[in-house]
Design a protein around this motif. Structure first.
Motif, PDB file in Angstrom:
ATOM      1  N   LEU A  18       0.843  -1.190   0.000  1.00 13.95           N
ATOM      2  CA  LEU A  18       0.000   0.000   0.000  1.00 13.95           C
ATOM      3  C   LEU A  18       0.879   1.241   0.000  1.00 13.95           C
ATOM      4  N   ARG A  19       0.523   2.191  -0.840  1.00 11.03           N
ATOM      5  CA  ARG A  19       1.325   3.415  -0.939  1.00 11.03           C
ATOM      6  C   ARG A  19       1.532   4.027   0.445  1.00 11.03           C
ATOM      7  N   PRO A  20       2.701   4.539   0.727  1.00  7.70           N
ATOM      8  CA  PRO A  20       3.040   4.995   2.076  1.00  7.70           C
ATOM      9  C   PRO A  20       2.324   6.260   2.533  1.00  7.70           C
ATOM     10  N   ASP A  21       1.740   7.012   1.611  1.00  8.32           N
ATOM     11  CA  ASP A  21       1.084   8.258   1.996  1.00  8.32           C
ATOM     12  C   ASP A  21      -0.427   8.109   2.204  1.00  8.32           C
ATOM     13  N   TYR A  22      -0.945   6.894   2.136  1.00 16.21           N
ATOM     14  CA  TYR A  22      -2.379   6.636   2.334  1.00 16.21           C
ATOM     15  C   TYR A  22      -2.696   6.669   3.830  1.00 16.21           C
ATOM     16  N   THR A  23      -3.814   7.307   4.180  1.00 12.42           N
ATOM     17  CA  THR A  23      -4.177   7.463   5.589  1.00 12.42           C
ATOM     18  C   THR A  23      -5.596   6.950   5.862  1.00 12.42           C
ATOM     19  N   GLY A  24      -5.924   6.833   7.121  1.00 14.10           N
ATOM     20  CA  GLY A  24      -7.282   6.460   7.511  1.00 14.10           C
ATOM     21  C   GLY A  24      -8.310   7.468   7.043  1.00 14.10           C
ATOM     22  N   GLN A  25      -7.931   8.739   7.004  1.00 12.14           N
ATOM     23  CA  GLN A  25      -8.839   9.770   6.522  1.00 12.14           C
ATOM     24  C   GLN A  25      -9.122   9.578   5.026  1.00 12.14           C
ATOM     25  N   ASP A  26      -8.113   9.141   4.285  1.00 10.56           N
ATOM     26  CA  ASP A  26      -8.325   8.842   2.867  1.00 10.56           C
ATOM     27  C   ASP A  26      -9.349   7.719   2.716  1.00 10.56           C
ATOM     28  N   LEU A  27      -9.252   6.713   3.568  1.00 12.29           N
ATOM     29  CA  LEU A  27     -10.189   5.592   3.529  1.00 12.29           C
ATOM     30  C   LEU A  27     -11.622   6.069   3.773  1.00 12.29           C
ATOM     31  N   LEU A  28     -11.826   6.900   4.771  1.00 10.40           N
ATOM     32  CA  LEU A  28     -13.156   7.437   5.045  1.00 10.40           C
ATOM     33  C   LEU A  28     -13.692   8.218   3.848  1.00 10.40           C
ATOM     34  N   PHE A  29     -12.855   9.035   3.269  1.00  8.19           N
ATOM     35  CA  PHE A  29     -13.257   9.866   2.143  1.00  8.19           C
ATOM     36  C   PHE A  29     -13.653   8.995   0.948  1.00  8.19           C
ATOM     37  N   ILE A  30     -12.849   7.988   0.657  1.00  7.50           N
ATOM     38  CA  ILE A  30     -13.131   7.113  -0.483  1.00  7.50           C
ATOM     39  C   ILE A  30     -14.406   6.309  -0.250  1.00  7.50           C
ATOM     40  N   PHE A  31     -14.575   5.753   0.954  1.00  9.07           N
ATOM     41  CA  PHE A  31     -15.803   5.008   1.247  1.00  9.07           C
ATOM     42  C   PHE A  31     -17.028   5.905   1.152  1.00  9.07           C
ATOM     43  N   GLY A  32     -16.914   7.119   1.657  1.00  9.36           N
ATOM     44  CA  GLY A  32     -18.049   8.037   1.616  1.00  9.36           C
ATOM     45  C   GLY A  32     -18.452   8.395   0.203  1.00  9.36           C
ATOM     46  N   THR A  33     -17.477   8.709  -0.619  1.00 11.12           N
ATOM     47  CA  THR A  33     -17.808   9.086  -1.991  1.00 11.12           C
ATOM     48  C   THR A  33     -18.313   7.885  -2.788  1.00 11.12           C
ATOM     49  N   ASN A  34     -17.788   6.711  -2.513  1.00 10.11           N
ATOM     50  CA  ASN A  34     -18.264   5.516  -3.204  1.00 10.11           C
ATOM     51  C   ASN A  34     -19.689   5.168  -2.773  1.00 10.11           C
ATOM     52  N   ALA A  35     -20.027   5.411  -1.522  1.00 17.39           N
ATOM     53  CA  ALA A  35     -21.388   5.149  -1.046  1.00 17.39           C
ATOM     54  C   ALA A  35     -22.394   6.026  -1.783  1.00 17.39           C
ATOM     55  N   ILE A  36     -22.013   7.270  -2.037  1.00 13.69           N
ATOM     56  CA  ILE A  36     -22.891   8.166  -2.783  1.00 13.69           C
ATOM     57  C   ILE A  36     -23.086   7.651  -4.206  1.00 13.69           C
ATOM     58  N   LEU A  37     -22.006   7.225  -4.842  1.00 17.38           N
ATOM     59  CA  LEU A  37     -22.089   6.654  -6.184  1.00 17.38           C
ATOM     60  C   LEU A  37     -23.003   5.427  -6.186  1.00 17.38           C
ATOM     61  N   ALA A  38     -22.810   4.539  -5.233  1.00 17.26           N
ATOM     62  CA  ALA A  38     -23.603   3.314  -5.181  1.00 17.26           C
ATOM     63  C   ALA A  38     -25.097   3.621  -5.039  1.00 17.26           C
ATOM     64  N   ARG A  39     -25.435   4.579  -4.201  1.00 15.71           N
ATOM     65  CA  ARG A  39     -26.846   4.946  -4.035  1.00 15.71           C
ATOM     66  C   ARG A  39     -27.410   5.582  -5.292  1.00 15.71           C
ATOM     67  N   ALA A  40     -26.643   6.476  -5.906  1.00 17.87           N
ATOM     68  CA  ALA A  40     -27.124   7.175  -7.088  1.00 17.87           C
ATOM     69  C   ALA A  40     -27.302   6.234  -8.282  1.00 17.87           C
ATOM     70  N   ALA A  41     -26.478   5.198  -8.361  1.00 19.76           N
ATOM     71  CA  ALA A  41     -26.516   4.279  -9.498  1.00 19.76           C
ATOM     72  C   ALA A  41     -27.288   2.996  -9.216  1.00 19.76           C
ATOM     73  N   ALA A  42     -27.856   2.863  -8.042  1.00 21.43           N
ATOM     74  CA  ALA A  42     -28.460   1.600  -7.599  1.00 21.43           C
ATOM     75  C   ALA A  42     -29.463   1.005  -8.584  1.00 21.43           C
ATOM     76  N   THR A  43     -30.334   1.790  -9.149  1.00 22.17           N
ATOM     77  CA  THR A  43     -31.343   1.236 -10.050  1.00 22.17           C
ATOM     78  C   THR A  43     -30.908   1.256 -11.515  1.00 22.17           C
ATOM     79  N   THR A  44     -30.007   2.155 -11.877  1.00 20.12           N
ATOM     80  CA  THR A  44     -29.559   2.284 -13.265  1.00 20.12           C
ATOM     81  C   THR A  44     -28.393   1.357 -13.584  1.00 20.12           C
ATOM     82  N   ALA A  45     -27.410   1.329 -12.705  1.00 19.39           N
ATOM     83  CA  ALA A  45     -26.200   0.520 -12.909  1.00 19.39           C
ATOM     84  C   ALA A  45     -25.744   0.006 -11.547  1.00 19.39           C
ATOM     85  N   PRO A  46     -26.427  -1.022 -11.028  1.00 22.32           N
ATOM     86  CA  PRO A  46     -26.170  -1.452  -9.650  1.00 22.32           C
ATOM     87  C   PRO A  46     -24.748  -1.940  -9.366  1.00 22.32           C
TER      88      PRO A  46
END
Length: 89
Positions: A18-46
């Motif tokens: 894993l790249r050395p500059d990755y942090t726990g805050q990066d993980l939260l940010f990525i999960f949060g933005t992916n959750a929004i994508l998943a909800r927005a695309a749930a019926t169109t492209a699940p």
């Protein structure tokens, strides 16, 4: 969960996978933005979220790492942003 994530990140970085500059805050940010994508695309492209996760994971590999254009969020910034994301959906 944050403590467990921090441990997993540290172990992956120590193993050199894993790249050395990755942090726990990066993980939260990525999960949060992916959750929004998943909800927005749930019926169109699940399965759209799966592609986003695969691309994100590829970009976290040490051999794919390039200098990042901005610093990681602080813990407080990450929680503030996540709260705003949750309120926006």
């Amino acid at each position: 969960m944050q403590t467990t994530a921090t441990r997993l990140i540290a172990r992956a970085q120590q193993a050199g996978s894993l790249r050395p500059d990755y942090t726990g805050q990066d993980l939260l940010f990525i999960f949060g933005t992916n959750a929004i994508l998943a909800r927005a695309a749930a019926t169109t492209a699940p399965d759209a979220w799966r592609r986003a996760v695969a691309l994100m994971l590829d970009g976290l590999r040490v051999e794919a790492a390039h200098p990042l254009p901005a610093a990681s969020l602080t813990t407080q910034q990450a929680y503030t942003v996540m709260g705003r994301l949750a309120a926006a959906v």
